[in-house]
Design a protein around this motif. Structure first.
Motif, PDB file in Angstrom:
ATOM      1  N   VAL A   9       0.833  -1.201   0.000  1.00 55.29           N
ATOM      2  CA  VAL A   9       0.000   0.000   0.000  1.00 55.29           C
ATOM      3  C   VAL A   9       0.869   1.252   0.000  1.00 55.29           C
ATOM      4  CG1 VAL A   9      -1.647   1.335   1.382  1.00 55.29           C
ATOM      5  CG2 VAL A   9      -1.966  -1.117   1.086  1.00 55.29           C
ATOM      6  N   ARG A  10       2.024   1.188   0.663  1.00 60.13           N
ATOM      7  CA  ARG A  10       2.937   2.335   0.711  1.00 60.13           C
ATOM      8  C   ARG A  10       3.770   2.463  -0.554  1.00 60.13           C
ATOM      9  NH1 ARG A  10       8.347   3.443   1.597  1.00 60.13           N
ATOM     10  NH2 ARG A  10       8.747   1.214   1.440  1.00 60.13           N
ATOM     11  N   ILE A  11       4.300   1.346  -1.043  1.00 63.69           N
ATOM     12  CA  ILE A  11       5.298   1.413  -2.112  1.00 63.69           C
ATOM     13  C   ILE A  11       4.694   1.807  -3.448  1.00 63.69           C
ATOM     14  CG2 ILE A  11       5.225  -0.951  -2.982  1.00 63.69           C
ATOM     15  CD1 ILE A  11       8.380   1.112  -2.132  1.00 63.69           C
ATOM     16  N   VAL A  12       3.427   1.487  -3.687  1.00 68.84           N
ATOM     17  CA  VAL A  12       2.811   1.826  -4.982  1.00 68.84           C
ATOM     18  C   VAL A  12       2.754   3.347  -5.176  1.00 68.84           C
ATOM     19  CG1 VAL A  12       0.698   1.726  -6.335  1.00 68.84           C
ATOM     20  CG2 VAL A  12       1.571  -0.340  -5.233  1.00 68.84           C
ATOM     21  N   THR A  57       3.825  10.255   1.147  1.00 70.33           N
ATOM     22  CA  THR A  57       3.516   8.907   1.632  1.00 70.33           C
ATOM     23  C   THR A  57       4.078   8.601   3.023  1.00 70.33           C
ATOM     24  OG1 THR A  57       5.500   7.965   0.573  1.00 70.33           O
ATOM     25  CG2 THR A  57       3.487   8.059  -0.744  1.00 70.33           C
ATOM     26  N   TYR A  58       4.620   9.586   3.725  1.00 65.42           N
ATOM     27  CA  TYR A  58       5.292   9.292   4.992  1.00 65.42           C
ATOM     28  C   TYR A  58       4.397   8.653   6.054  1.00 65.42           C
ATOM     29  CZ  TYR A  58       8.424   9.612   8.938  1.00 65.42           C
ATOM     30  OH  TYR A  58       9.200   9.293  10.017  1.00 65.42           O
ATOM     31  N   PRO A  59       3.139   9.090   6.228  1.00 66.71           N
ATOM     32  CA  PRO A  59       2.301   8.421   7.244  1.00 66.71           C
ATOM     33  C   PRO A  59       2.193   6.913   7.021  1.00 66.71           C
ATOM     34  CG  PRO A  59       1.285  10.474   6.587  1.00 66.71           C
ATOM     35  CD  PRO A  59       2.440  10.261   5.656  1.00 66.71           C
ATOM     36  N   LEU A  60       2.143   6.469   5.771  1.00 67.48           N
ATOM     37  CA  LEU A  60       2.100   5.031   5.497  1.00 67.48           C
ATOM     38  C   LEU A  60       3.406   4.360   5.894  1.00 67.48           C
ATOM     39  CD1 LEU A  60       0.395   5.118   1.977  1.00 67.48           C
ATOM     40  CD2 LEU A  60      -0.668   4.535   4.161  1.00 67.48           C
TER      41      LEU A  60
END
Length: 242
Positions: A9-12, A57-60
């Motif tokens: 979910v984060r890397i995409v 995307t930092y929170p993920l």
């Protein structure tokens, strides 16, 4: 494979923002200067792309780190009834108990300090090695040379910037119960780690990371180039796609 769904979910979005922003910055710079970017400019623009992707995307990323540590603790698992906490409940809990948005961005400064040179080096080294692996008369190197170029660029970038990765993880988990990392600043964290753990403390865990990063970046670069070439072939009239 525990926590891999959260990582995906984060890397995409992270990879999408990173590659697209780099190409946007590259095109803008080339239009402004009227020439192809240099290796130094590739390093700088790659760093800017890294900062952009981290900011979005930092929170993920911080939630993924928390979940990895929580679910990796055998003692916690033994006491935990039912399934480990999910990504969204963890994010909501952090938001409510750790200062709102500020809590979701805890540790972003050392993260940016490490990601900017890491991504910049990654783009710069990959392009240099890719060019070296391109045989005379070829437009692009064959796929296994692209894989090798991606692995080399990832390994070089990770080795040069790994201490920042250690700092990132320490700051992300310092508010967790049972964690003894209570640093007041980045400099305080560096001096404390060197004093208590030696210089080797800044490189703790680098070998498992290299074993992960080298194939990860190799497949990432190859996937990006293959997908880009496929999409360009669908729209050949677009000579300079992002």
């Amino acid at each position: 494979m525990r926590g891999n769904g959260t990582n995906c979910v984060r890397i995409v979005p992270y990879s999408a923002v990173q590659f697209s922003s780099f190409n946007l910055y590259r095109r803008s710079t080339e239009n402004w200067t009227g020439r192809n970017i240099t290796s130094l400019e590739r390093l700088i623009l790659g760093g800017c792309a890294g900062i952009t992707s981290v900011t979005f995307t930092y929170p993920l990323d911080i939630v993924r780190t928390r979940l990895s540590i929580q679910t990796a603790s055998f003692a916690s698992l033994a006491k935990h009834q039912g399934k480990p906490p999910g990504m969204w409940p963890t994010m909501v809990l952090m938001y409510k108990q750790e200062g709102g948005v500020r809590g979701l961005y805890r540790g972003i400064i050392p993260t940016i300090a490490g990601v900017a040179p890491y991504v910049g080096l990654n783009f710069m080294v990959y392009e240099a090695v890719r060019g070296y692996f391109t045989q005379p008369g070829e437009k692009d190197p064959v796929w296994y040379r692209k894989l090798a170029a991606g692995a080399i660029s990832g390994a070089v970038a990770q080795t040069c910037t790994y201490p920042f990765d250690v700092l990132r993880r320490r700051f992300q988990i310092k508010s967790m119960n049972g964690m003894g990392f209570q640093y007041t600043s980045i400099w305080n964290a560096i001096t404390t780690i060197v004093k208590e753990e030696g210089v080797r403390g800044l490189y703790k865990g680098i070998m498992p990371n290299l074993l992960k990063v080298a194939p990860s970046m190799a497949s990432s670069w190859l996937s990006f180039e293959m997908t880009r070439d496929f999409l360009v072939a669908l729209s050949p009239e677009n000579d300079e796609p992002l």
